[in-house]
Design a protein around this motif. Structure first.
Motif, PDB file in Angstrom:
ATOM      1  N   UNK A 102       0.826  -1.205   0.000  1.00  0.00           N
ATOM      2  CA  UNK A 102       0.000   0.000   0.000  1.00  0.00           C
ATOM      3  C   UNK A 102       0.863   1.258   0.000  1.00  0.00           C
ATOM      4  N   UNK A 103       1.903   1.262   0.831  1.00  0.00           N
ATOM      5  CA  UNK A 103       2.801   2.415   0.875  1.00  0.00           C
ATOM      6  C   UNK A 103       3.546   2.589  -0.441  1.00  0.00           C
ATOM      7  N   UNK A 104       3.926   1.474  -1.071  1.00  0.00           N
ATOM      8  CA  UNK A 104       4.630   1.545  -2.345  1.00  0.00           C
ATOM      9  C   UNK A 104       3.734   2.160  -3.423  1.00  0.00           C
ATOM     10  N   UNK A 105       2.474   1.717  -3.482  1.00  0.00           N
ATOM     11  CA  UNK A 105       1.553   2.302  -4.450  1.00  0.00           C
ATOM     12  C   UNK A 105       1.303   3.777  -4.190  1.00  0.00           C
ATOM     13  N   UNK A 106       1.197   4.121  -2.917  1.00  0.00           N
ATOM     14  CA  UNK A 106       0.966   5.521  -2.545  1.00  0.00           C
ATOM     15  C   UNK A 106       2.130   6.397  -2.985  1.00  0.00           C
ATOM     16  N   UNK A 107       3.346   5.962  -2.669  1.00  0.00           N
ATOM     17  CA  UNK A 107       4.522   6.775  -2.988  1.00  0.00           C
ATOM     18  C   UNK A 107       4.786   6.804  -4.487  1.00  0.00           C
ATOM     19  N   UNK A 108       4.569   5.692  -5.179  1.00  0.00           N
ATOM     20  CA  UNK A 108       4.798   5.665  -6.627  1.00  0.00           C
ATOM     21  C   UNK A 108       3.884   6.651  -7.338  1.00  0.00           C
ATOM     22  N   UNK A 109       2.619   6.698  -6.920  1.00  0.00           N
ATOM     23  CA  UNK A 109       1.686   7.636  -7.550  1.00  0.00           C
ATOM     24  C   UNK A 109       2.110   9.074  -7.308  1.00  0.00           C
ATOM     25  N   UNK A 110       2.585   9.354  -6.100  1.00  0.00           N
ATOM     26  CA  UNK A 110       3.033  10.718  -5.798  1.00  0.00           C
ATOM     27  C   UNK A 110       4.283  11.087  -6.585  1.00  0.00           C
ATOM     28  N   UNK A 111       5.193  10.119  -6.779  1.00  0.00           N
ATOM     29  CA  UNK A 111       6.485  10.415  -7.403  1.00  0.00           C
ATOM     30  C   UNK A 111       6.396  10.529  -8.916  1.00  0.00           C
ATOM     31  N   UNK A 112       5.643   9.663  -9.548  1.00  0.00           N
ATOM     32  CA  UNK A 112       5.725   9.583 -11.014  1.00  0.00           C
ATOM     33  C   UNK A 112       4.554  10.215 -11.745  1.00  0.00           C
ATOM     34  N   UNK A 113       3.531  10.683 -11.013  1.00  0.00           N
ATOM     35  CA  UNK A 113       2.374  11.259 -11.706  1.00  0.00           C
ATOM     36  C   UNK A 113       2.747  12.497 -12.501  1.00  0.00           C
ATOM     37  N   UNK A 114       3.531  13.400 -11.900  1.00  0.00           N
ATOM     38  CA  UNK A 114       3.905  14.635 -12.614  1.00  0.00           C
ATOM     39  C   UNK A 114       4.804  14.339 -13.820  1.00  0.00           C
ATOM     40  N   UNK A 115       5.925  13.609 -13.667  1.00  0.00           N
ATOM     41  CA  UNK A 115       6.733  13.312 -14.863  1.00  0.00           C
ATOM     42  C   UNK A 115       5.981  12.475 -15.895  1.00  0.00           C
ATOM     43  N   UNK A 116       5.117  11.577 -15.448  1.00  0.00           N
ATOM     44  CA  UNK A 116       4.351  10.776 -16.392  1.00  0.00           C
ATOM     45  C   UNK A 116       3.357  11.647 -17.156  1.00  0.00           C
ATOM     46  N   UNK A 117       2.790  12.634 -16.471  1.00  0.00           N
ATOM     47  CA  UNK A 117       1.888  13.569 -17.132  1.00  0.00           C
ATOM     48  C   UNK A 117       2.626  14.355 -18.211  1.00  0.00           C
ATOM     49  N   UNK A 118       3.832  14.796 -17.889  1.00  0.00           N
ATOM     50  CA  UNK A 118       4.636  15.522 -18.873  1.00  0.00           C
ATOM     51  C   UNK A 118       4.988  14.626 -20.062  1.00  0.00           C
ATOM     52  N   UNK A 119       5.293  13.362 -19.795  1.00  0.00           N
ATOM     53  CA  UNK A 119       5.626  12.432 -20.883  1.00  0.00           C
ATOM     54  C   UNK A 119       4.428  12.140 -21.771  1.00  0.00           C
ATOM     55  N   UNK A 120       3.221  12.273 -21.226  1.00  0.00           N
ATOM     56  CA  UNK A 120       2.006  12.015 -21.986  1.00  0.00           C
ATOM     57  C   UNK A 120       1.457  13.263 -22.663  1.00  0.00           C
ATOM     58  N   UNK A 121       2.273  14.324 -22.706  1.00  0.00           N
ATOM     59  CA  UNK A 121       1.870  15.534 -23.414  1.00  0.00           C
ATOM     60  C   UNK A 121       1.416  16.662 -22.526  1.00  0.00           C
ATOM     61  N   UNK A 122       1.546  16.509 -21.213  1.00  0.00           N
ATOM     62  CA  UNK A 122       1.193  17.601 -20.305  1.00  0.00           C
ATOM     63  C   UNK A 122      -0.270  17.643 -19.916  1.00  0.00           C
ATOM     64  N   UNK A 123      -1.071  16.671 -20.308  1.00  0.00           N
ATOM     65  CA  UNK A 123      -2.493  16.653 -19.976  1.00  0.00           C
ATOM     66  C   UNK A 123      -2.707  16.006 -18.610  1.00  0.00           C
ATOM     67  N   UNK A 124      -3.294  16.766 -17.676  1.00  0.00           N
ATOM     68  CA  UNK A 124      -3.531  16.203 -16.353  1.00  0.00           C
ATOM     69  C   UNK A 124      -4.574  15.077 -16.419  1.00  0.00           C
ATOM     70  N   UNK A 125      -5.441  15.136 -17.429  1.00  0.00           N
ATOM     71  CA  UNK A 125      -6.416  14.051 -17.591  1.00  0.00           C
ATOM     72  C   UNK A 125      -5.714  12.714 -17.847  1.00  0.00           C
ATOM     73  N   UNK A 126      -4.742  12.718 -18.738  1.00  0.00           N
ATOM     74  CA  UNK A 126      -4.006  11.489 -19.028  1.00  0.00           C
ATOM     75  C   UNK A 126      -3.189  11.038 -17.828  1.00  0.00           C
ATOM     76  N   UNK A 127      -2.612  11.995 -17.106  1.00  0.00           N
ATOM     77  CA  UNK A 127      -1.804  11.665 -15.939  1.00  0.00           C
ATOM     78  C   UNK A 127      -2.593  10.993 -14.834  1.00  0.00           C
ATOM     79  N   UNK A 128      -3.894  11.318 -14.731  1.00  0.00           N
ATOM     80  CA  UNK A 128      -4.738  10.665 -13.736  1.00  0.00           C
ATOM     81  C   UNK A 128      -5.314   9.342 -14.241  1.00  0.00           C
TER      82      UNK A 128
END
Length: 449
Positions: free
Chosen positions: A174-200
């Motif tokens: 549970x902690x791993x999933x929590x921290x992974x979402x916090x860490x990679x959501x922003x860079x993953x959003x940028x990699x997907x074109x900057x759309x917060x919709x895709x990042x979520x």
């Protein structure tokens, strides 16, 4: 001769006799089908994958809260309401989990919960309105709520002799999933074109994977050998005109009057106060750092550090807790770390950001400790189910005002001084009720008195 042989093989009684023991009257062991090894392994995989999905819906939103607010036109107060939705849904839907599990089986309910998480995460970013976003979030959180309550139940039923280690494994995932979402959501959003919709929305893929291990277990109610004796098959022998009959029936244990237990109430309040701190942290800590001048990416990493502290500690703390007669010292140690972290956020949020993130991460490990105490404060599977539902539902109700109040204080004071003072103030009663909940006693005994 035949009569003598029959008397040696069975003990015949003149009237129906029902015994709630797992051993029949003549000492012949009651045969319980062995649980297949593949089923046990599948349960472990299901527990880990499910635990990975119990927080990304929340921490991924925390990392992109500013973008979501701008995209949907939310005020600070509405954003505070959004951060209060998780505990509200956990309280409302979590109380339904034991009843659903009794009717359909815990595996089936958790499987349905993972489907709800997948669906909600997939449609939430594309609703186009605050109301739609909240409704889709509620669907996701409904799935999380029932899984939250049933995970300690599944651990108790499938691994009754390894509650500490399996709770640690679950909490670590549970902690791993929590921290992974916090860490990679922003860079993953940028990699997907900057759309917060895709990042979520991308987190729906992880939730979909968690559905798979539960599908073969949908019709399974768990291994009979881990159920309490009163709920097992009863060995009954009746003398009739023909040969002796062997009748197997089920006797359901009566429901506990859980509200009579002081330990249950202490655990519920402790759960509620630690949940308040956790959801304030997940919902607002990145914003605190961003307002202090930290970049969005670094703020997300700081939140990830806070969450990732739970990965090793969530495995260690339950194992240590199960070896102690009283869990109060662990409660105090975690609370002191929380007080130090909040004081640092108040005095020097940017200068000591990494230290405060670590301290608050340690403090947030009150969650796996609370889960472990749920398993320790009840003797039976049904007792754990009732205590888990009561502690989590009541606790999440208690936690609802906290994140909302932080948003209101932040908007009307224009800074973080008052919200952080509120967090410090709530940590003191959390430590007090945690010490009470950590005493060596069971809710069955207290409810009976």
């Amino acid at each position: 001769m035949m009569g003598g042989m029959a008397s040696e093989e069975t003990r015949t009684v003149k009237s129906p006799t029902v015994r709630s023991s797992a051993t029949p009257p003549d000492g012949e062991p009651l045969v319980v089908p062995a649980t297949p090894a593949w089923a046990v392994r599948l349960v472990v995989v299901g527990i880990v994958l499910s635990a990975l999905n119990l927080r990304p819906a929340i921490t991924s939103l925390g990392a992109l809260l500013e973008e979501v607010r701008d995209g949907l036109g939310m005020s600070g107060s509405v954003a505070g309401l959004l951060t209060s939705v998780p505990p509200l849904c956990f309280a409302v839907f979590g109380v339904m989990a034991p009843r659903l599990a009794r009717r359909f089986g815990a595996g089936a309910v958790v499987c349905a919960g993972m489907v709800a998480i997948t669906t909600g995460l997939l449609i939430r970013p594309y609703t186009g309105s605050t109301a739609g976003f909240l409704a889709a979030s509620a669907l996701t959180l409904m799935g999380i709520a029932v899984s939250n309550v049933l995970m300690p139940v599944i651990v108790k039923r499938w691994f009754p002799d390894r509650v500490g280690s399996m709770t640690g494994l679950y909490s670590m995932a549970l902690a791993l999933g929590t921290s992974a979402a916090a860490a990679v959501t922003v860079p993953m959003t940028e990699a997907l074109g900057g759309s917060w919709q895709s990042g979520l929305a991308v987190w729906a893929a992880l939730a979909a994977a968690a559905v798979l291990p539960w599908i073969p277990l949908v019709r399974d109610r768990g291994p009979a050998s881990t159920e309490p004796k009163a709920a097992r098959s009863v060995h009954t022998r009746v003398e009739g005109a023909g040969p002796v009959r062997h009748v197997h029936a089920r006797v359901e244990p009566p429901a506990l009057r859980i509200a009579r237990s002081r330990t249950a109430w202490a655990l519920a309040v402790f759960f509620g106060l630690q949940a308040t701190a956790a959801y304030i942290t997940m919902g607002w800590m990145a914003q605190i750092f961003r307002d202090a001048g930290v970049s969005a990416g670094t703020a997300g990493l700081l939140l990830a550090v806070t969450m990732v502290m739970g990965v090793p500690l969530a495995f260690v703390i339950p194992r240590v807790a199960t070896r102690l007669p009283h869990q109060g010292p662990i409660v105090i140690a975690l609370g002191v770390c929380g007080l130090a972290g909040y004081a640092g956020l108040y005095l020097a949020p940017a200068a000591g950001a990494w230290a405060w993130a670590v301290l608050l991460g340690v403090s947030n490990c009150a969650f796996p400790l609370a889960l472990t105490m749920v398993g320790m404060r009840a003797r039976t599977g049904p007792g754990v189910a009732q205590l888990s539902a009561f502690a989590q539902s009541t606790g999440y109700l208690i936690s609802i005002p906290g994140p909302l109040l932080v948003g209101v204080l932040y908007q009307h004071s224009g800074g973080w001084g008052l919200p952080i003072a509120l967090m410090i103030g709530l940590m003191v009663p959390q430590m007090a009720v945690g010490v009470l909940a950590g005493r060596d006693r069971t809710v069955e005994d207290e409810a009976a008195r």
